[in-house]
Scaffold this active site. Structure first.
Site, PDB file in Angstrom:
ATOM      1  N   SER A 181      -8.169  47.672 -11.157  1.00  0.00           N
ATOM      2  CA  SER A 181      -7.604  46.323 -11.218  1.00  0.00           C
ATOM      3  C   SER A 181      -6.505  46.257 -10.179  1.00  0.00           C
ATOM      4  CB  SER A 181      -7.039  46.033 -12.609  1.00  0.00           C
ATOM      5  OG  SER A 181      -6.336  44.805 -12.605  1.00  0.00           O
ATOM      6  N   ARG A 182      -6.677  45.407  -9.164  1.00  0.00           N
ATOM      7  CA  ARG A 182      -5.688  45.359  -8.081  1.00  0.00           C
ATOM      8  C   ARG A 182      -4.411  44.648  -8.510  1.00  0.00           C
ATOM      9  NH1 ARG A 182     -10.522  44.204  -4.787  1.00  0.00           N
ATOM     10  NH2 ARG A 182     -11.231  46.210  -3.999  1.00  0.00           N
ATOM     11  N   VAL A 183      -4.474  43.918  -9.613  1.00  0.00           N
ATOM     12  CA  VAL A 183      -3.252  43.333 -10.161  1.00  0.00           C
ATOM     13  C   VAL A 183      -2.464  44.415 -10.905  1.00  0.00           C
ATOM     14  CG1 VAL A 183      -2.351  41.651 -11.816  1.00  0.00           C
ATOM     15  CG2 VAL A 183      -4.207  41.018 -10.286  1.00  0.00           C
TER      16      VAL A 183
END
Length: 506
Positions: free
Chosen positions: A363-365
């Site tokens: 998850s890049r967040v």
């Protein structure tokens, strides 16, 4: 007498002639030149716009896809067409009804009902294609969208306004994860839009039935284009679903939209493009296939407070062939989205469900979208799972392992068992935090691998019965205070000291 009659008749004619308006009602029309595989070539329609809806004389509907000198190319959406029939431009781009009147309904990409519950009385419409929110109109993604799935909420968190890809081979549980996420929004004030692209009618019917059974259909809209529909209908389906979701987002609401799946969407667009004689590129897809999905997924956002603060979270689904995530469409969508949940066939067949491959999922967040309580108890979880998987590969070859490695393998096996979840089983934030904190505190150390599921259920029942205020406090605030930790540790001691037997017997 006769002269008087003639004069009155003459006066009437003069009045009629003076009031006569010679202006004719002019409308643009064309003639169907050819029709092959739902792609129609039309002569005329000089003022037609790209994306405009067309009406054929027998009631069929088409969508303008190509403009050239002397005519247009169109994709048939519904009905049948014969050569030499007359076509009229409507002056309207493709649009779909929007608003809360659609909640609980199943519609096609043009907004026509498919569930037999009568007409939809929505007063508002939105064009299926619209521009994505500008950068300055967005705000950072910092609020969790809880799926109720422990493995995802703890290791691959999804935030409101994020675009998280669900990717894997067929029959690995991709749609099940999306449905779990929709079911978990039931009482959280998050509207949901599920878009079925190129699926069997029986599959969509079963999915709607399962949503009705759990009560999640009351705040969900299902947009369905079936495998029997034309490629044109499959092409506009996700854009129509996005337009319905956008109406909620721009009104300050949170909405989750699922596109199931974009592989079939790309195939439908490829079929249309080849029939329109557009140049083909890699894997015979047209050159603008990246733009096809980027302009769809960029519409998902978390809006700034000045724009109402609404959010649209997108969960696109992509099907791979033999686990190949380096194929054209998967790599395109991976590069557009803010992370991916990769489901592996080997894990699924081994009974590990959801079959999430922690190494390839990301998850890049990241932890910005997690609650403080979850952040605290899941800090090292991903590393522990990855280490166990790596060690398990060596152990299966019968390699000699020391005592610490054997202990790591035993703990890893129990952790994997705790992360396993049935399809209809959803955990609240407090339950997830309590389970991970219990694992960290060694509550499950004395349990066998086969008894983890029963012990997990017994522990949660014990906590709900003896500490409802602690559990409700974690759910309400999203934090795990020192007092909460002390209370939970005390309850864990009670559970191990005698509460375990009574909880299991209940």
């Amino acid at each position: 007498m006769l002269d008087h009659e003639f004069s009155s008749v003459g006066g009437l004619l003069k009045t009629k002639l003076s009031d006569f308006d010679p202006g004719a009602h002019v409308y643009d029309y064309g003639i169907v030149n050819s029709c092959s595989d739902t792609i129609i070539r039309i002569n005329g329609l000089a003022s037609c716009k790209y994306g405009e809806l067309l009406e054929f004389e027998n009631g069929a509907v088409g969508l303008t896809m190509d403009l050239y000198l002397g005519g247009v190319g169109a994709a048939l959406l519904s009905g049948t067409v014969q050569t030499s029939s007359i076509v009229r431009s409507t002056g309207r781009v493709a649009e779909v009804p929007v608003g809360e009147d659609l909640l609980g309904r199943v519609v096609d990409p043009l907004g026509h009902p498919l569930d037999g519950k009568g007409e939809i009385l929505a007063r508002l419409t939105r064009p299926v294609e619209s521009a994505a929110p500008a950068i300055m109109d967005r705000s950072p993604v910092n609020t969790a969208l809880e799926t109720g799935i422990l493995a995802i909420d703890s290791m691959i968190p999804i935030g409101r306004g994020q675009r998280e890809l669900i990717i894997g081979d067929r029959q690995t549980g991709k749609t099940s994860i999306a449905l779990a996420a929709i079911n978990n929004q039931k009482d959280r004030g998050v509207f949901c839009v599920y878009c079925a692209i190129g699926q069997k009618a029986s599959t969509v019917s079963g999915l709607v039935h399962s949503l009705q059974k759990t009560g999640a259909m009351d705040n969900t809209v299902v947009v369905a284009s079936f495998s029997s529909d034309t490629p044109g209908m499959q092409y506009i389906a996700p854009y129509a679903a996005c337009a319905i979701a956008e109406e909620f987002m721009y009104n300050g609401k949170d909405v989750l939209v699922v596109y199931d799946d974009l592989s079939k969407h790309a195939v439908a667009y490829r079929a249309m493009s080849l029939l329109l004689r557009r140049p083909s590129g890699r894997e015979a897809y047209p050159g603008d296939v990246f733009y096809l999905h980027s302009r769809l997924l960029e519409r998902a956002a978390k809006l700034s407070r000045e724009k109402g603060g609404g959010s649209m979270t997108a969960l696109p689904i992509v099907e791979t062939m033999a686990g190949d995530i380096s194929a054209y469409i998967p790599t395109n969508i991976i590069s557009i989205t803010d992370g991916q949940i990769y489901l592996e066939t080997e894990l699924f067949n081994a009974g590990i469900r959801p079959a999430v491959n922690v190494g390839l999922s990301v998850s890049r967040v990241g932890r910005a979208a997690q609650s403080r309580a979850m952040r605290e108890v899941s800090a090292s979880l991903r590393l522990e799972v990855a280490q166990y998987r790596e060690m398990a590969v060596f152990a299966q070859f019968g390699a000699d392992i020391d005592a610490s490695t054997a202990e790591l393998l035993r703990n890893g096996e129990k952790l994997i068992e705790i992360l396993k979840q049935k399809q209809d089983q959803l955990f609240s934030l407090s339950e997830q935090v309590a389970l991970l904190f219990a694992m960290e505190s060694g509550v499950f150390k004395g349990c066998d691998k086969s008894g983890i599921d029963a012990a997990r259920t017994a522990l949660l029942d014990f906590l709900h019965k003896n500490a409802p205020s602690v559990m409700n406090g974690i759910d309400a605030t999203g934090t795990l205070t020192e007092d909460d930790k002390a209370d939970l540790l005390h309850l864990f001691e009670q559970y191990e000291g005698g509460g375990k037997e009574s909880a299991e017997s209940d």
